[in-house]
Design a protein around this motif. Structure first.
Motif, PDB file in Angstrom:
ATOM      1  N   LEU A 135      -4.125  25.247  -3.835  1.00  0.00           N
ATOM      2  CA  LEU A 135      -4.384  23.802  -3.876  1.00  0.00           C
ATOM      3  C   LEU A 135      -3.917  23.217  -5.198  1.00  0.00           C
ATOM      4  CD1 LEU A 135      -8.086  23.745  -2.604  1.00  0.00           C
ATOM      5  CD2 LEU A 135      -6.040  23.182  -1.282  1.00  0.00           C
ATOM      6  N   GLN A 136      -3.384  22.003  -5.136  1.00  0.00           N
ATOM      7  CA  GLN A 136      -3.101  21.243  -6.342  1.00  0.00           C
ATOM      8  C   GLN A 136      -4.322  20.396  -6.644  1.00  0.00           C
ATOM      9  OE1 GLN A 136       0.681  19.591  -4.898  1.00  0.00           O
ATOM     10  NE2 GLN A 136       1.576  20.485  -6.753  1.00  0.00           N
ATOM     11  N   LEU A 137      -4.693  20.314  -7.915  1.00  0.00           N
ATOM     12  CA  LEU A 137      -5.918  19.632  -8.324  1.00  0.00           C
ATOM     13  C   LEU A 137      -5.628  18.465  -9.252  1.00  0.00           C
ATOM     14  CD1 LEU A 137      -8.039  22.763  -9.289  1.00  0.00           C
ATOM     15  CD2 LEU A 137      -7.942  21.621  -7.067  1.00  0.00           C
ATOM     16  N   GLY A 138      -6.451  17.436  -9.143  1.00  0.00           N
ATOM     17  CA  GLY A 138      -6.434  16.339 -10.084  1.00  0.00           C
ATOM     18  C   GLY A 138      -5.318  15.346  -9.877  1.00  0.00           C
ATOM     19  N   PRO A 139      -5.304  14.343 -10.754  1.00  0.00           N
ATOM     20  CA  PRO A 139      -4.275  13.305 -10.675  1.00  0.00           C
ATOM     21  C   PRO A 139      -2.936  13.828 -11.183  1.00  0.00           C
ATOM     22  CG  PRO A 139      -5.610  12.980 -12.622  1.00  0.00           C
ATOM     23  CD  PRO A 139      -6.235  14.117 -11.855  1.00  0.00           C
ATOM     24  N   ASP A 140      -1.884  13.070 -10.918  1.00  0.00           N
ATOM     25  CA  ASP A 140      -0.564  13.403 -11.461  1.00  0.00           C
ATOM     26  C   ASP A 140      -0.596  13.253 -12.974  1.00  0.00           C
ATOM     27  OD1 ASP A 140       0.486  13.918  -8.996  1.00  0.00           O
ATOM     28  OD2 ASP A 140       1.804  12.173  -8.932  1.00  0.00           O
ATOM     29  N   LEU A 141      -0.083  14.264 -13.659  1.00  0.00           N
ATOM     30  CA  LEU A 141       0.029  14.224 -15.115  1.00  0.00           C
ATOM     31  C   LEU A 141       1.512  14.142 -15.457  1.00  0.00           C
ATOM     32  CD1 LEU A 141      -2.556  17.026 -15.912  1.00  0.00           C
ATOM     33  CD2 LEU A 141      -2.914  14.564 -16.026  1.00  0.00           C
ATOM     34  N   GLU A 142       1.886  13.149 -16.203  1.00  0.00           N
ATOM     35  CA  GLU A 142       3.287  12.888 -16.515  1.00  0.00           C
ATOM     36  C   GLU A 142       3.792  13.765 -17.651  1.00  0.00           C
ATOM     37  OE1 GLU A 142       5.284  10.737 -14.834  1.00  0.00           O
ATOM     38  OE2 GLU A 142       3.613  10.332 -13.482  1.00  0.00           O
ATOM     39  N   GLY A 143       5.107  13.979 -17.663  1.00  0.00           N
ATOM     40  CA  GLY A 143       5.778  14.610 -18.794  1.00  0.00           C
ATOM     41  C   GLY A 143       6.068  16.076 -18.607  1.00  0.00           C
ATOM     42  N   PRO A 144       6.990  16.594 -19.407  1.00  0.00           N
ATOM     43  CA  PRO A 144       7.349  18.014 -19.370  1.00  0.00           C
ATOM     44  C   PRO A 144       6.504  18.836 -20.340  1.00  0.00           C
ATOM     45  CG  PRO A 144       8.866  16.872 -20.803  1.00  0.00           C
ATOM     46  CD  PRO A 144       7.903  15.828 -20.265  1.00  0.00           C
ATOM     47  N   LYS A 145       6.460  20.117 -20.103  1.00  0.00           N
ATOM     48  CA  LYS A 145       5.835  21.096 -21.011  1.00  0.00           C
ATOM     49  C   LYS A 145       4.443  20.674 -21.477  1.00  0.00           C
ATOM     50  CE  LYS A 145      10.219  22.846 -22.713  1.00  0.00           C
ATOM     51  NZ  LYS A 145      11.029  23.137 -23.893  1.00  0.00           N
ATOM     52  N   LYS A 146       3.628  20.265 -20.533  1.00  0.00           N
ATOM     53  CA  LYS A 146       2.308  19.736 -20.875  1.00  0.00           C
ATOM     54  C   LYS A 146       1.387  20.798 -21.466  1.00  0.00           C
ATOM     55  CE  LYS A 146       2.317  17.935 -16.687  1.00  0.00           C
ATOM     56  NZ  LYS A 146       3.738  17.799 -16.405  1.00  0.00           N
ATOM     57  N   TYR A 147       1.288  21.951 -20.810  1.00  0.00           N
ATOM     58  CA  TYR A 147       0.376  23.016 -21.250  1.00  0.00           C
ATOM     59  C   TYR A 147       1.133  24.334 -21.217  1.00  0.00           C
ATOM     60  CZ  TYR A 147      -2.945  19.311 -20.565  1.00  0.00           C
ATOM     61  OH  TYR A 147      -3.584  18.098 -20.650  1.00  0.00           O
ATOM     62  N   GLU A 148       1.188  25.034 -22.371  1.00  0.00           N
ATOM     63  CA  GLU A 148       1.929  26.289 -22.498  1.00  0.00           C
ATOM     64  C   GLU A 148       1.024  27.460 -22.875  1.00  0.00           C
ATOM     65  OE1 GLU A 148       5.485  26.648 -22.058  1.00  0.00           O
ATOM     66  OE2 GLU A 148       5.199  24.682 -21.137  1.00  0.00           O
ATOM     67  N   ALA A 149      -0.123  27.188 -23.473  1.00  0.00           N
ATOM     68  CA  ALA A 149      -1.056  28.262 -23.866  1.00  0.00           C
ATOM     69  C   ALA A 149      -1.948  28.619 -22.687  1.00  0.00           C
ATOM     70  CB  ALA A 149      -1.911  27.801 -25.046  1.00  0.00           C
ATOM     71  N   GLY A 150      -2.318  29.880 -22.603  1.00  0.00           N
ATOM     72  CA  GLY A 150      -3.178  30.348 -21.518  1.00  0.00           C
ATOM     73  C   GLY A 150      -4.543  29.683 -21.522  1.00  0.00           C
ATOM     74  N   GLY A 151      -5.151  29.623 -20.360  1.00  0.00           N
ATOM     75  CA  GLY A 151      -6.474  29.035 -20.231  1.00  0.00           C
ATOM     76  C   GLY A 151      -7.565  29.969 -20.717  1.00  0.00           C
ATOM     77  N   VAL A 152      -8.681  29.380 -21.121  1.00  0.00           N
ATOM     78  CA  VAL A 152      -9.834  30.145 -21.605  1.00  0.00           C
ATOM     79  C   VAL A 152     -11.053  29.776 -20.777  1.00  0.00           C
ATOM     80  CG1 VAL A 152     -11.340  30.597 -23.573  1.00  0.00           C
ATOM     81  CG2 VAL A 152      -8.910  30.200 -23.940  1.00  0.00           C
ATOM     82  N   LEU A 153     -11.681  30.789 -20.188  1.00  0.00           N
ATOM     83  CA  LEU A 153     -12.928  30.585 -19.453  1.00  0.00           C
ATOM     84  C   LEU A 153     -14.071  30.576 -20.460  1.00  0.00           C
ATOM     85  CD1 LEU A 153     -14.541  30.415 -16.787  1.00  0.00           C
ATOM     86  CD2 LEU A 153     -14.607  32.926 -16.831  1.00  0.00           C
ATOM     87  N   ALA A 154     -14.780  29.462 -20.536  1.00  0.00           N
ATOM     88  CA  ALA A 154     -15.896  29.323 -21.471  1.00  0.00           C
ATOM     89  C   ALA A 154     -17.211  29.711 -20.800  1.00  0.00           C
ATOM     90  CB  ALA A 154     -15.962  27.883 -21.986  1.00  0.00           C
ATOM     91  N   SER A 155     -18.251  29.852 -21.607  1.00  0.00           N
ATOM     92  CA  SER A 155     -19.561  30.266 -21.093  1.00  0.00           C
ATOM     93  C   SER A 155     -20.158  29.249 -20.123  1.00  0.00           C
ATOM     94  CB  SER A 155     -20.524  30.526 -22.247  1.00  0.00           C
ATOM     95  OG  SER A 155     -20.672  29.348 -23.016  1.00  0.00           O
ATOM     96  N   ASP A 156     -19.714  28.000 -20.171  1.00  0.00           N
ATOM     97  CA  ASP A 156     -20.225  26.984 -19.248  1.00  0.00           C
ATOM     98  C   ASP A 156     -19.523  27.019 -17.891  1.00  0.00           C
ATOM     99  OD1 ASP A 156     -17.743  25.890 -19.829  1.00  0.00           O
ATOM    100  OD2 ASP A 156     -18.516  23.886 -20.284  1.00  0.00           O
ATOM    101  N   GLY A 157     -18.551  27.938 -17.726  1.00  0.00           N
ATOM    102  CA  GLY A 157     -17.838  28.082 -16.454  1.00  0.00           C
ATOM    103  C   GLY A 157     -16.579  27.247 -16.347  1.00  0.00           C
ATOM    104  N   ASN A 158     -16.351  26.349 -17.308  1.00  0.00           N
ATOM    105  CA  ASN A 158     -15.125  25.545 -17.307  1.00  0.00           C
ATOM    106  C   ASN A 158     -13.987  26.319 -17.945  1.00  0.00           C
ATOM    107  OD1 ASN A 158     -15.869  22.903 -16.165  1.00  0.00           O
ATOM    108  ND2 ASN A 158     -17.297  22.832 -17.872  1.00  0.00           N
ATOM    109  N   ILE A 159     -12.766  25.937 -17.590  1.00  0.00           N
ATOM    110  CA  ILE A 159     -11.567  26.549 -18.148  1.00  0.00           C
ATOM    111  C   ILE A 159     -10.858  25.475 -18.960  1.00  0.00           C
ATOM    112  CG2 ILE A 159      -9.359  27.643 -17.615  1.00  0.00           C
ATOM    113  CD1 ILE A 159     -10.730  28.606 -14.976  1.00  0.00           C
TER     114      ILE A 159
END
Length: 143
Positions: free
Chosen positions: A39-63
């Motif tokens: 599934l694709q999530l969220g609204p359209d985010l404009e621009g190139p190379k938006k996020y390059e670093a890996g995600g981090v799972l925090a203790s609150d369950g969010n990434i």
């Protein structure tokens, strides 16, 4: 848009799904390895190379994903499969490319690539802060 739709490492959430932040794609991605649903999530985010670093799972369950050429931190809530943009709006220049560290105090730290300061995210409050001295261009890091 570019060819590198999702170039940052994803993060495995407690719900068993894997979440990816968009690089040149327009939306975040949710992959369920058990059902093979994507599934694709969220609204359209404009621009190139938006996020390059890996995600981090925090203790609150969010990434959390640090911005590279995006202007804000991306937070994915796996429970609701929603996204939020956090923190102050930064320039759309290259900023954070190295993966982060989840510290023992629960905060997430990103070393600057072309950014001028270390970035800290407090998952408990969703506070994004820039820390330490302002670094020169020669003092940038890629881990």
């Amino acid at each position: 848009r570019g060819n590198f739709k999702y170039s940052a490492d994803g993060a495995l959430a407690p719900n068993g799904k894997i979440y990816f932040a968009p690089s040149c794609a327009r939306q975040a991605l949710s992959v369920n390895p058990e059902t093979r649903q994507v599934l694709q999530l969220g609204p359209d985010l404009e621009g190139p190379k938006k996020y390059e670093a890996g995600g981090v799972l925090a203790s609150d369950g969010n990434i959390f994903f640090a911005p590279y050429c995006a202007s804000q931190v991306l937070a994915i809530d796996p429970e609701t499969e929603s996204i939020r943009l956090l923190g102050p709006e930064m320039s759309k220049d290259s900023k954070y490319q190295a993966d982060a560290v989840l510290a023992s105090n629960g905060k997430i730290f990103f070393a600057p690539y072309c950014a001028r300061q270390v970035m800290s995210i407090d998952p408990a409050t969703h506070l994004v802060e820039l820390l330490g001295p302002v670094l020169s261009q020669e003092d940038q890091f890629l881990a």
